[in-house]
Scaffold this motif. Structure first.
Motif, PDB file in Angstrom:
ATOM      1  N   LEU A 110       0.829  -1.247   0.150  1.00  0.00           N
ATOM      2  CA  LEU A 110       0.088  -0.041  -0.032  1.00  0.00           C
ATOM      3  C   LEU A 110       0.898   1.210  -0.016  1.00  0.00           C
ATOM      4  CD1 LEU A 110      -2.859  -0.851   2.439  1.00  0.00           C
ATOM      5  CD2 LEU A 110      -2.803  -0.699   0.141  1.00  0.00           C
ATOM      6  N   THR A 111       0.665   2.008  -0.890  1.00  0.00           N
ATOM      7  CA  THR A 111       1.509   3.297  -1.014  1.00  0.00           C
ATOM      8  C   THR A 111       1.003   4.242  -0.199  1.00  0.00           C
ATOM      9  OG1 THR A 111      -0.081   4.430  -2.603  1.00  0.00           O
ATOM     10  CG2 THR A 111       1.470   2.802  -3.434  1.00  0.00           C
ATOM     11  N   GLU A 112       1.881   5.428   0.040  1.00  0.00           N
ATOM     12  CA  GLU A 112       1.588   6.388   1.098  1.00  0.00           C
ATOM     13  C   GLU A 112       0.091   7.263   0.564  1.00  0.00           C
ATOM     14  OE1 GLU A 112       3.263  10.822   2.363  1.00  0.00           O
ATOM     15  OE2 GLU A 112       4.369   9.335   1.592  1.00  0.00           O
ATOM     16  N   THR A 113       0.029   7.429  -0.721  1.00  0.00           N
ATOM     17  CA  THR A 113      -1.189   7.976  -1.327  1.00  0.00           C
ATOM     18  C   THR A 113      -2.402   6.849  -0.858  1.00  0.00           C
ATOM     19  OG1 THR A 113      -0.277   8.646  -3.194  1.00  0.00           O
ATOM     20  CG2 THR A 113      -2.612   8.265  -3.498  1.00  0.00           C
ATOM     21  N   ASP A 114      -2.354   5.670  -0.912  1.00  0.00           N
ATOM     22  CA  ASP A 114      -3.270   4.798  -0.505  1.00  0.00           C
ATOM     23  C   ASP A 114      -3.553   4.865   1.188  1.00  0.00           C
ATOM     24  OD1 ASP A 114      -3.479   3.370  -2.803  1.00  0.00           O
ATOM     25  OD2 ASP A 114      -2.046   1.970  -2.220  1.00  0.00           O
TER      26      ASP A 114
ATOM     27  N   VAL B 277     -12.963   1.519   7.430  1.00  0.00           N
ATOM     28  CA  VAL B 277     -12.437   1.927   6.049  1.00  0.00           C
ATOM     29  C   VAL B 277     -12.052   0.854   5.503  1.00  0.00           C
ATOM     30  CG1 VAL B 277     -10.593   3.215   4.866  1.00  0.00           C
ATOM     31  CG2 VAL B 277     -11.459   4.166   6.642  1.00  0.00           C
ATOM     32  N   ARG B 278     -12.394   0.737   4.144  1.00  0.00           N
ATOM     33  CA  ARG B 278     -12.205  -0.519   3.074  1.00  0.00           C
ATOM     34  C   ARG B 278     -11.178  -0.124   2.105  1.00  0.00           C
ATOM     35  NH1 ARG B 278     -16.688  -3.940   0.179  1.00  0.00           N
ATOM     36  NH2 ARG B 278     -16.969  -2.054  -1.125  1.00  0.00           N
ATOM     37  N   VAL B 279     -10.313  -0.779   1.580  1.00  0.00           N
ATOM     38  CA  VAL B 279      -9.203  -0.318   0.470  1.00  0.00           C
ATOM     39  C   VAL B 279      -9.294  -1.576  -0.565  1.00  0.00           C
ATOM     40  CG1 VAL B 279      -7.076   0.439  -0.076  1.00  0.00           C
ATOM     41  CG2 VAL B 279      -8.069   1.382   2.140  1.00  0.00           C
ATOM     42  N   ARG B 280      -9.507  -1.240  -1.566  1.00  0.00           N
ATOM     43  CA  ARG B 280      -9.269  -2.240  -2.714  1.00  0.00           C
ATOM     44  C   ARG B 280      -8.058  -2.513  -2.930  1.00  0.00           C
ATOM     45  NH1 ARG B 280     -12.360  -3.990  -8.116  1.00  0.00           N
ATOM     46  NH2 ARG B 280     -10.995  -5.811  -8.384  1.00  0.00           N
TER      47      ARG B 280
ATOM     48  N   PHE C 190     -10.174  -6.863  -0.524  1.00  0.00           N
ATOM     49  CA  PHE C 190     -10.169  -5.382   0.354  1.00  0.00           C
ATOM     50  C   PHE C 190      -9.282  -5.577   1.519  1.00  0.00           C
ATOM     51  CE2 PHE C 190     -13.877  -5.586  -2.447  1.00  0.00           C
ATOM     52  CZ  PHE C 190     -13.974  -3.983  -2.775  1.00  0.00           C
ATOM     53  N   GLU C 191      -8.762  -4.599   2.039  1.00  0.00           N
ATOM     54  CA  GLU C 191      -7.990  -4.452   3.249  1.00  0.00           C
ATOM     55  C   GLU C 191      -8.945  -3.599   4.129  1.00  0.00           C
ATOM     56  OE1 GLU C 191      -5.565  -6.330   3.743  1.00  0.00           O
ATOM     57  OE2 GLU C 191      -5.191  -6.733   1.538  1.00  0.00           O
ATOM     58  N   HIS C 192      -9.378  -4.068   5.429  1.00  0.00           N
ATOM     59  CA  HIS C 192     -10.152  -3.257   6.358  1.00  0.00           C
ATOM     60  C   HIS C 192      -9.454  -2.868   7.666  1.00  0.00           C
ATOM     61  CE1 HIS C 192     -13.676  -5.155   4.476  1.00  0.00           C
ATOM     62  NE2 HIS C 192     -13.020  -5.992   4.198  1.00  0.00           N
ATOM     63  N   PHE C 193      -9.862  -1.356   7.698  1.00  0.00           N
ATOM     64  CA  PHE C 193      -8.854  -0.749   8.759  1.00  0.00           C
ATOM     65  C   PHE C 193     -10.033  -0.121   9.864  1.00  0.00           C
ATOM     66  CE2 PHE C 193      -6.356  -0.892   4.850  1.00  0.00           C
ATOM     67  CZ  PHE C 193      -4.990  -0.942   5.583  1.00  0.00           C
ATOM     68  N   GLU C 194      -9.732  -0.243  11.026  1.00  0.00           N
ATOM     69  CA  GLU C 194     -10.683   0.376  12.120  1.00  0.00           C
ATOM     70  C   GLU C 194     -10.040   1.609  12.703  1.00  0.00           C
ATOM     71  OE1 GLU C 194     -12.350  -2.708  14.663  1.00  0.00           O
ATOM     72  OE2 GLU C 194     -12.679  -4.158  12.868  1.00  0.00           O
TER      73      GLU C 194
ATOM     74  N   SER D  97      -7.241  -4.472  10.210  1.00  0.00           N
ATOM     75  CA  SER D  97      -7.799  -5.330  11.004  1.00  0.00           C
ATOM     76  C   SER D  97      -7.947  -6.705  10.393  1.00  0.00           C
ATOM     77  CB  SER D  97      -9.260  -5.075  11.437  1.00  0.00           C
ATOM     78  OG  SER D  97     -10.060  -4.668  10.619  1.00  0.00           O
ATOM     79  N   TYR D  98      -8.325  -6.569   9.105  1.00  0.00           N
ATOM     80  CA  TYR D  98      -8.461  -7.993   8.365  1.00  0.00           C
ATOM     81  C   TYR D  98      -8.552  -7.732   6.776  1.00  0.00           C
ATOM     82  CZ  TYR D  98     -13.507  -6.873   8.264  1.00  0.00           C
ATOM     83  OH  TYR D  98     -14.598  -6.515   8.038  1.00  0.00           O
ATOM     84  N   ARG D  99      -8.569  -8.820   6.059  1.00  0.00           N
ATOM     85  CA  ARG D  99      -8.613  -8.789   4.485  1.00  0.00           C
ATOM     86  C   ARG D  99      -9.814  -9.660   4.183  1.00  0.00           C
ATOM     87  NH1 ARG D  99      -5.996  -8.232  -0.084  1.00  0.00           N
ATOM     88  NH2 ARG D  99      -6.067  -9.714  -1.847  1.00  0.00           N
TER      89      ARG D  99
END
Length: 71
Positions: A17-21, A33-36, A41-45, A64-66
Protein backbone atom coordinates in the motif's frame (compact mmCIF):
# COMPACT_ATOMS: atom_id res chain seq x y z
CA UNK A 1 -9.21 8.84 -3.42
CA UNK A 2 -10.93 12.07 -2.54
CA UNK A 3 -9.35 15.42 -3.46
CA UNK A 4 -10.15 16.73 0.01
CA UNK A 5 -7.46 17.10 2.65
CA UNK A 6 -6.63 13.78 4.37
CA UNK A 7 -7.93 13.30 7.91
CA UNK A 8 -6.97 9.63 8.35
CA UNK A 9 -3.73 7.61 8.24
CA UNK A 10 -4.03 3.87 7.57
CA UNK A 11 -1.44 1.80 9.45
CA UNK A 12 -0.56 -1.87 8.98
CA UNK A 13 -1.77 -4.21 6.28
CA UNK A 14 0.16 -4.99 3.09
CA UNK A 15 3.51 -3.29 2.65
CA UNK A 16 2.55 -2.66 -1.00
CA UNK A 17 0.00 0.00 0.00
CA UNK A 18 1.46 3.34 -1.04
CA UNK A 19 1.49 6.55 0.99
CA UNK A 20 -1.29 7.79 -1.30
CA UNK A 21 -3.34 4.70 -0.36
CA UNK A 22 -2.72 5.33 3.34
CA UNK A 23 -3.62 9.04 3.50
CA UNK A 24 -7.39 9.46 3.06
CA UNK A 25 -10.27 11.73 3.72
CA UNK A 26 -13.02 9.81 5.53
CA UNK A 27 -16.45 11.37 6.05
CA UNK A 28 -17.58 9.11 8.90
CA UNK A 29 -14.66 8.11 11.08
CA UNK A 30 -16.91 5.84 13.17
CA UNK A 31 -17.06 3.34 10.30
CA UNK A 32 -14.45 0.87 9.07
CA UNK A 33 -12.38 1.95 6.06
CA UNK A 34 -12.18 -0.52 3.17
CA UNK A 35 -9.40 -0.29 0.55
CA UNK A 36 -9.37 -2.36 -2.64
CA UNK A 37 -6.01 -4.07 -2.99
CA UNK A 38 -5.15 -6.87 -5.42
CA UNK A 39 -7.89 -9.50 -5.38
CA UNK A 40 -9.51 -8.28 -2.19
CA UNK A 41 -10.20 -5.53 0.29
CA UNK A 42 -8.11 -4.45 3.27
CA UNK A 43 -10.17 -3.32 6.27
CA UNK A 44 -9.01 -0.73 8.80
CA UNK A 45 -10.63 0.28 12.10
CA UNK A 46 -10.40 3.58 13.95
CA UNK A 47 -8.16 4.03 16.97
CA UNK A 48 -8.07 6.95 19.38
CA UNK A 49 -4.50 7.71 18.31
CA UNK A 50 -3.60 10.74 16.20
CA UNK A 51 -0.30 11.57 14.53
CA UNK A 52 1.16 14.81 13.23
CA UNK A 53 2.16 14.70 9.54
CA UNK A 54 2.80 17.19 6.76
CA UNK A 55 -0.97 16.97 6.21
CA UNK A 56 -1.73 18.01 9.82
CA UNK A 57 -3.14 15.88 12.65
CA UNK A 58 -4.56 12.61 11.32
CA UNK A 59 -6.56 9.95 13.13
CA UNK A 60 -4.91 6.52 12.90
CA UNK A 61 -6.88 3.58 11.52
CA UNK A 62 -5.26 0.20 12.18
CA UNK A 63 -5.43 -2.74 9.74
CA UNK A 64 -7.84 -5.40 11.03
CA UNK A 65 -8.46 -7.98 8.28
CA UNK A 66 -8.66 -8.81 4.57
CA UNK A 67 -11.58 -10.12 2.51
CA UNK A 68 -11.48 -11.60 -0.99
CA UNK A 69 -13.59 -10.39 -3.87
CA UNK A 70 -16.19 -12.99 -4.80
CA UNK A 71 -16.13 -14.13 -8.40
Amino acid sequence: MSTRRPNVLLRGGPAALTETDRLRHVENRDERVRVRHGSGFEHFEATEETVMTDQGHLQVFEWSYRTRIAE
